[in-house]
Design an enzyme around this catalytic site. Structure first.
Site, mmCIF file in Angstrom:
data_model
loop_
_atom_site.group_PDB
_atom_site.id
_atom_site.type_symbol
_atom_site.label_atom_id
_atom_site.label_comp_id
_atom_site.label_asym_id
_atom_site.label_seq_id
_atom_site.Cartn_x
_atom_site.Cartn_y
_atom_site.Cartn_z
ATOM 1 C CG HIS A 39 51.006 59.786 -56.032
ATOM 2 N ND1 HIS A 39 51.298 58.786 -55.142
ATOM 3 C CD2 HIS A 39 51.554 60.915 -55.507
ATOM 4 C CE1 HIS A 39 51.985 59.281 -54.118
ATOM 5 N NE2 HIS A 39 52.169 60.576 -54.329
ATOM 6 C CB THR A 83 46.261 57.920 -48.742
ATOM 7 O OG1 THR A 83 46.165 59.317 -49.047
ATOM 8 C CG2 THR A 83 47.631 57.620 -48.161
ATOM 9 N NE ARG A 136 49.606 66.187 -44.078
ATOM 10 C CZ ARG A 136 49.868 65.917 -45.345
ATOM 11 N NH1 ARG A 136 48.881 65.778 -46.207
ATOM 12 N NH2 ARG A 136 51.112 65.792 -45.766
ATOM 13 C CE1 TYR A 163 55.503 61.987 -46.324
ATOM 14 C CE2 TYR A 163 53.253 61.593 -47.037
ATOM 15 C CZ TYR A 163 54.296 62.459 -46.814
ATOM 16 O OH TYR A 163 54.151 63.800 -47.103
ATOM 17 C CG ASP A 263 54.569 64.037 -54.270
ATOM 18 O OD1 ASP A 263 54.108 62.889 -54.260
ATOM 19 O OD2 ASP A 263 54.126 64.948 -53.546
HETATM 20 O O1 LIG Z 1 51.977 64.802 -48.211
HETATM 21 C C1 LIG Z 1 50.972 64.364 -48.805
HETATM 22 O O2 LIG Z 1 49.844 64.876 -48.717
HETATM 23 C C2 LIG Z 1 51.117 63.153 -49.626
HETATM 24 C C3 LIG Z 1 49.999 62.337 -49.825
HETATM 25 C C4 LIG Z 1 50.160 61.153 -50.484
HETATM 26 C C5 LIG Z 1 49.062 60.200 -50.620
HETATM 27 O O3 LIG Z 1 47.918 60.590 -50.358
HETATM 28 O O4 LIG Z 1 49.347 59.044 -50.968
HETATM 29 O O5 LIG Z 1 51.359 60.799 -50.991
HETATM 30 C C6 LIG Z 1 52.459 61.587 -50.874
HETATM 31 O O6 LIG Z 1 53.530 61.181 -51.371
HETATM 32 C C7 LIG Z 1 52.335 62.806 -50.172
#
Ligand SMILES: O=C(O)c1cc(C(=O)O)oc(=O)c1
Length: 317
Positions: A39, A83, A136, A163, A263
């Protein structure tokens, strides 16, 4: 009154910053390796975090991502919309455009997204959308909205990254299988690795993978899934041993449908932050042969994200 944009974004309490100064992996990824799940966060001053976000991260810029890519011995990235940026894909798209063709993206879009917006995203390097069912992280989206998005992205040949947590698979299974484009499952569907890798819960996940031959799986995030560690810190090159049997089952049964990613910058970790170099050293434990490593790190992600590119041409990255 003057506002300080940096102060506007205070990290969520307990948030751990990404690991500065990662070690160099002992495992050398094959030529052309792809970090297929990472990300960018902001920087918040340039790309503000979304008002509806559930957490506020530390900044993690595209230049820092590209520096990590080079340091770890990788060639390409797949940048997945986080997110905390909601459906504003500008930070992710900015990274793709700056990558010189070495990054592809997965976006978050709203129902009703226009064909022109999707074309712009495609041109920047986006090849999929992400549907997030982790409570969450996001508020639940109506299924009809998700179906609307699928119909709009379908003509572009995109896929859907999903996810979810293991406990939600039974309820989601039918809906997911009705999505008429390839699916990519984040972080192995988040198994409870305290359970038996040969037990019914993980078997249900494998059975879901068997239901269609266009369901892919990221064997990523051992640092999130591990219960007993040891953590990828302090030179530990056999980290997260409790995750290994789960990931190996997936890699060995579906060698041509698995992807791997760091990640980075590892959102929402509060326990420890892994050394990304040691995380790369996790790969040969789950993909023990050169053929499996080549498929996991190069051939599979290239087939999904760079299917038409002539990556052998000397002027191409
Ligand atoms: O497990 C998590 O907190 C997480 C969060 C996000 C996101 O906020 O996009 O992305 C991921 O791959 C994993």
């Amino acid at each position: 009154m003057t506002t300080n944009p940096t102060a506007a974004f205070e990290k969520t309490p307990g948030w751990l910053d990404w690991y500065a100064g990662p070690s160099r992996p002992r495992f050398r990824p094959p030529e052309g390796a792809v970090d297929a799940h990472c990300h960018v966060f902001g920087p918040g001053e340039e790309f503000p975090y979304a008002p509806e976000r559930k957490y506020t991260p530390c900044d993690a810029s595209k230049d820092q991502l590209f520096a990590l890519r080079d340091h770890l011995g990788f060639t390409r990235n797949v940048v997945v919309q986080a997110t905390c940026h909601g459906a504003d894909n500008s930070a992710m798209v900015d990274a793709l455009r700056a990558s010189g063709g070495r990054a592809r993206g997965v976006a978050t879009v709203r129902p009703g997204v226009s064909a022109a917006e999707l074309r712009d995203l495609h041109e920047a390097g986006v090849r999929g959308v992400r549907f997030n069912f982790v409570k969450r992280l996001v508020d639940a989206a109506p299924r009809q909205d998700l179906r609307d998005v699928v119909e709009r992205i379908r003509p572009l040949g995109w896929h859907v990254v999903v996810y979810f947590e293991a406990g939600d698979l039974a309820e989601l299974r039918e809906f997911l299988l009705s999505i008429p484009v390839p699916l990519v499952i984040d972080h192995m569907g988040r198994p409870d690795v305290g359970k038996d890798p040969d037990g019914p819960e993980f078997e249900a996940f494998l059975d879901f993978m068997r239901a269609r031959d266009d369901i892919w799986c990221k064997v990523s995030c051992p640092e999130r899934l591990s219960v007993s560690g040891p953590a990828a810190l302090d030179g530990e090159r056999r980290a997260y041993r409790d995750v290994v049997p789960f990931a190996r089952r997936v890699v060995e049964e579906f060698p041509d449908r698995v992807l791997w990613g760091t990640d980075w910058p590892h959102p929402n970790l509060t326990d420890h932050m892994p050394d990304d170099g040691l995380l790369v050293d996790f790969v040969p434990h789950i993909a023990p042969t050169p053929a499996l490593q080549q498929a996991l790190l190069v051939d599979n992600p290239v087939r999904l994200y760079w299917p038409d590119a002539d990556l052998t041409a000397p002027d191409r990255p």
